[in-house]
Structure formats: C-alpha cells, structure tokens
Design a protein around this motif. Structure first.
Motif, mmCIF file in Angstrom:
data_model
loop_
_atom_site.group_PDB
_atom_site.id
_atom_site.type_symbol
_atom_site.label_atom_id
_atom_site.label_comp_id
_atom_site.label_asym_id
_atom_site.label_seq_id
_atom_site.Cartn_x
_atom_site.Cartn_y
_atom_site.Cartn_z
ATOM 1 N N ALA A 74 14.983 6.777 1.978
ATOM 2 C CA ALA A 74 15.807 5.900 2.248
ATOM 3 C C ALA A 74 16.491 5.116 0.985
ATOM 4 N N ARG A 75 15.419 4.739 0.302
ATOM 5 C CA ARG A 75 15.873 4.070 -1.007
ATOM 6 C C ARG A 75 16.034 4.797 -2.063
ATOM 7 N N GLY A 76 15.746 6.131 -2.040
ATOM 8 C CA GLY A 76 15.992 7.095 -3.286
ATOM 9 C C GLY A 76 15.129 6.725 -4.444
ATOM 10 N N ARG A 77 13.815 6.178 -4.263
ATOM 11 C CA ARG A 77 12.888 5.441 -5.190
ATOM 12 C C ARG A 77 11.433 5.430 -4.766
ATOM 13 N N ASP A 78 10.649 5.149 -5.809
ATOM 14 C CA ASP A 78 9.431 4.677 -5.443
ATOM 15 C C ASP A 78 9.210 2.971 -4.821
ATOM 16 N N VAL A 79 8.597 2.616 -3.976
ATOM 17 C CA VAL A 79 8.406 1.364 -3.574
ATOM 18 C C VAL A 79 7.200 1.051 -3.577
ATOM 19 N N GLU A 80 6.733 -0.363 -3.813
ATOM 20 C CA GLU A 80 5.520 -0.854 -3.580
ATOM 21 C C GLU A 80 5.148 -1.437 -2.047
ATOM 22 N N LEU A 81 4.194 -0.986 -1.444
ATOM 23 C CA LEU A 81 3.978 -1.760 -0.119
ATOM 24 C C LEU A 81 2.731 -2.454 -0.283
ATOM 25 N N ILE A 82 2.824 -3.700 -0.120
ATOM 26 C CA ILE A 82 1.217 -4.625 -0.274
ATOM 27 C C ILE A 82 1.249 -4.989 1.388
ATOM 28 N N VAL A 83 -0.408 -4.883 1.693
ATOM 29 C CA VAL A 83 -0.835 -5.425 2.938
ATOM 30 C C VAL A 83 -1.756 -6.330 2.599
ATOM 31 N N MET A 84 -1.439 -7.456 3.238
ATOM 32 C CA MET A 84 -2.286 -8.597 3.347
ATOM 33 C C MET A 84 -3.007 -8.791 4.527
ATOM 34 N N ARG A 85 -4.319 -8.630 4.557
ATOM 35 C CA ARG A 85 -5.289 -8.892 5.751
ATOM 36 C C ARG A 85 -6.043 -10.084 5.819
ATOM 37 N N PRO A 90 -11.578 -6.843 11.164
ATOM 38 C CA PRO A 90 -11.559 -5.246 11.322
ATOM 39 C C PRO A 90 -10.388 -5.010 12.412
ATOM 40 N N GLY A 91 -9.935 -3.663 12.457
ATOM 41 C CA GLY A 91 -9.255 -3.293 13.304
ATOM 42 C C GLY A 91 -7.829 -2.894 13.117
ATOM 43 N N PRO A 92 -7.109 -2.228 14.130
ATOM 44 C CA PRO A 92 -5.852 -2.036 13.728
ATOM 45 C C PRO A 92 -4.731 -3.152 14.133
ATOM 46 N N LEU A 93 -4.642 -4.113 13.049
ATOM 47 C CA LEU A 93 -3.974 -5.271 13.498
ATOM 48 C C LEU A 93 -2.442 -5.394 13.652
ATOM 49 N N PRO A 94 -1.871 -6.478 14.620
ATOM 50 C CA PRO A 94 -0.466 -6.446 14.584
ATOM 51 C C PRO A 94 0.198 -6.699 12.923
ATOM 52 N N VAL A 95 1.543 -6.425 12.903
ATOM 53 C CA VAL A 95 1.907 -6.595 11.560
ATOM 54 C C VAL A 95 3.237 -7.718 11.532
ATOM 55 N N CYS A 96 3.255 -8.368 10.640
ATOM 56 C CA CYS A 96 4.324 -9.446 10.368
ATOM 57 C C CYS A 96 4.982 -8.813 9.059
ATOM 58 N N PRO A 127 -4.228 -16.252 15.977
ATOM 59 C CA PRO A 127 -4.515 -14.891 16.114
ATOM 60 C C PRO A 127 -4.382 -14.106 15.042
ATOM 61 N N ALA A 128 -5.120 -13.068 14.848
ATOM 62 C CA ALA A 128 -5.202 -12.356 13.549
ATOM 63 C C ALA A 128 -4.107 -11.263 13.713
ATOM 64 N N PHE A 129 -3.302 -11.296 12.601
ATOM 65 C CA PHE A 129 -2.383 -10.268 12.052
ATOM 66 C C PHE A 129 -2.515 -10.131 10.715
ATOM 67 N N ALA A 130 -1.622 -8.911 10.123
ATOM 68 C CA ALA A 130 -1.474 -8.749 8.975
ATOM 69 C C ALA A 130 -0.004 -8.903 8.469
ATOM 70 N N VAL A 131 -0.070 -9.067 7.207
ATOM 71 C CA VAL A 131 1.318 -9.439 6.462
ATOM 72 C C VAL A 131 1.659 -8.066 5.515
#
Length: 290
Positions: A74-85, A90-96, A127-131
């Motif tokens: 979509a952006r025509g380039r490499d992008v960085e994804l940073i996940v903060m938990r 543990p577990g498949p947390l909801p995401v903001c 409540p736990a979530f990831a950013v």
C-alpha cells in the motif's frame, strides 16, 4: 524542545541511535523511556523516507517490545511495525493502533516510554492490551496511489498483527498531532475507541493547504475530522491537548462538537513533556474500552 516556524515538531530519533543505545545495555522499558525523554525531537516538514533497519527479521528492542520491518504494498516501501506488550502478560491481546506525528516514525511511542507506562497501567488493574505502532506519513491519507497509509492500516496491518500473535482487528487507535488526524479518521471507519492527543486539525482550507500534504481541497474536506464529527461515537472518544499548543483552538472545537467521554485541556505545549504527562491517562482510557 523547540518548534519549527509552522508549529510542527522536529525529526525523531534515528534508528542508528536507538539501536546503539539498546546495544549499550539499555534493555529495560523504563530505561528506554528515559532515553526517549532526552532524545525525542519535534516534528519537521516531511523529509525523505527513512531507510529501513538493515535486516527484515524481527528483533527485540526491550523486553515485551518487538520490531519488524515489513514490505507494504500500500505504501510502496518497507515500514517498521513495533509492538509493545505489558510485561508477563501472555495470550492474543487486543490491540490499540498508535499513529505517530508528522516527520516521526513508529519509534516515537517507544521514545515516549509507552512500554513502561503500559506495564505499570496493567499492573495497576487496567485491562491488558498491546500497542502497535507503524510507520506512516501525509496525515495518514493517500499522498498518491503509490503511497496510501490508510490502505495499509485497513488491508495490511490486520495480517501483520495476527502474525505477531495478537488479535487482528484493533479495538482502539491513538494518535499524536498528525497521528490524531489519522486516528480520528480510522475511528470514523471502524467501531473502535480513539484517543486524540494534541490533534493537528484545521479549521479552514487555507490552514490545511499550508501543510502541503493534501492532494487538493476535496481530499482535505473528505478527511478533516472537524467536518465529520457525526461519524464519531462520543462514548468512545478521548481528546487531550495543552492550552499552550498551537492546535488548542481546534482541540476545543473538537471537544465542543463531539462531547467526548474524555475531553481534557490542561497546561502544556505541543511537545514530549506534555505527551509523556498525559499518556498514562490515555492508556487507562484505552484500557477501559478494550
């Protein structure tokens, strides 16, 4: 911190300096937050896109923080994804989703200390979530058909989140400055909570045109959150802005039109000191709605 002549923030911490600091032993989330408080700069006008990390593999920045460079069609380039938990959750947390300001990058949120703040918030009962933060640009609207950060958020990010072991559909979006513009637009199209921090909005086309990022007036009118407040659900909206921020007037207008669940105007400017001060409250707001 200083500002440019048009009130925007200067360029963010470079990849090389962040990685060098990590290699020097700043391995805790709290340590990295302190590092960011000294090195984060204000947002300048758009610059040449940053080079990606030297390897596309996922690498740990600090405990519970991961970075991955991904190819965005979509952006025509490499992008960085940073996940903060939050640590030790543990577990498949909801995401903001976290959308950065103009001239910055996904690492803006690491620099501001989100990892340590998130861990403390969850330990205190939020409540736990990831950013999840990802590189964007151009007020998160299509600069041209070859660079569409909005399409990246809609079509590519869900699979990237699932690949990280997270829930693929974000339940919230937060944004700072230009990122608030993008987060409010994201919430218009998705049933999620939204936190707008120092929202860089525009009361007129002349103000928006001066940013030189919108293709034309029609694109600005279609995406300007102040013109589409009826698309937002007040109970899911939070707005924070400093009274000395150049965008304070439009933040007040946004609060008056939306009547959000949280609408906070307090001492502060358009800088990292203000953002670091309100982010713990923002995380509590998001956590109460995940």
């Amino acid at each position: 911190m200083t500002k440019t002549s048009d009130g925007q923030d200067r360029a963010p911490l470079s990849r090389r300096r962040v990685l060098a600091a990590s290699a020097a032993g700043l391995c805790s989330a709290a340590g990295l937050a302190v590092l960011g408080s000294h090195l984060l700069r204000s947002e300048p006008a758009p610059a040449t896109p940053r080079s990606p990390l030297p390897t596309p593999s996922s690498t740990a920045l600090v405990q519970s923080v991961t970075s991955q460079v991904l190819a965005s069609a979509a952006r025509g380039r490499d992008v960085e994804l940073i996940v903060m938990r939050p640590e030790s959750v543990p577990g498949p947390l909801p995401v903001c989703l976290a959308l950065h300001g103009r001239g910055s990058s996904a690492r803006m949120f690491v620099d501001l200390g989100i990892p340590a703040m998130l861990t403390r918030a969850v330990a205190a009962g939020v409540p736990a979530f990831a950013v999840a933060a990802v590189d964007g640009d151009n007020y998160w609207v299509p600069a041209d058909p070859a660079d569409d950060p909005r399409r990246m958020l809609n079509d590519e990010v869900p699979a990237w989140l699932e690949g990280q072991g997270l829930r693929p559909v974000p339940v919230a979006a937060m944004g700072i400055s230009m990122g608030a513009y993008g987060a409010l637009n994201y919430a218009r199209a998705h049933p999620c909570a939204v936190a707008a921090i120092s929202p860089a909005l525009f009361g007129s086309w002349s103000e928006a045109r001066a940013r030189k990022v919108f293709a034309d007036r029609a694109q600005w009118e279609a995406t300007e959150p102040l013109r589409h407040t009826a698309d937002l659900t007040p109970a899911r909206v939070g707005v924070w802005c400093g009274t000395a921020d150049p965008f304070a007037a439009v933040a007040r207008e946004l609060i008056a039109k939306v009547k959000p669940a949280e609408g906070m105007m307090g001492p502060g400017a358009h800088d990292e000191a203000y953002w670091m001060g309100v982010l713990p409250e923002v995380l509590r707001f998001v956590g109460s709605r995940v």
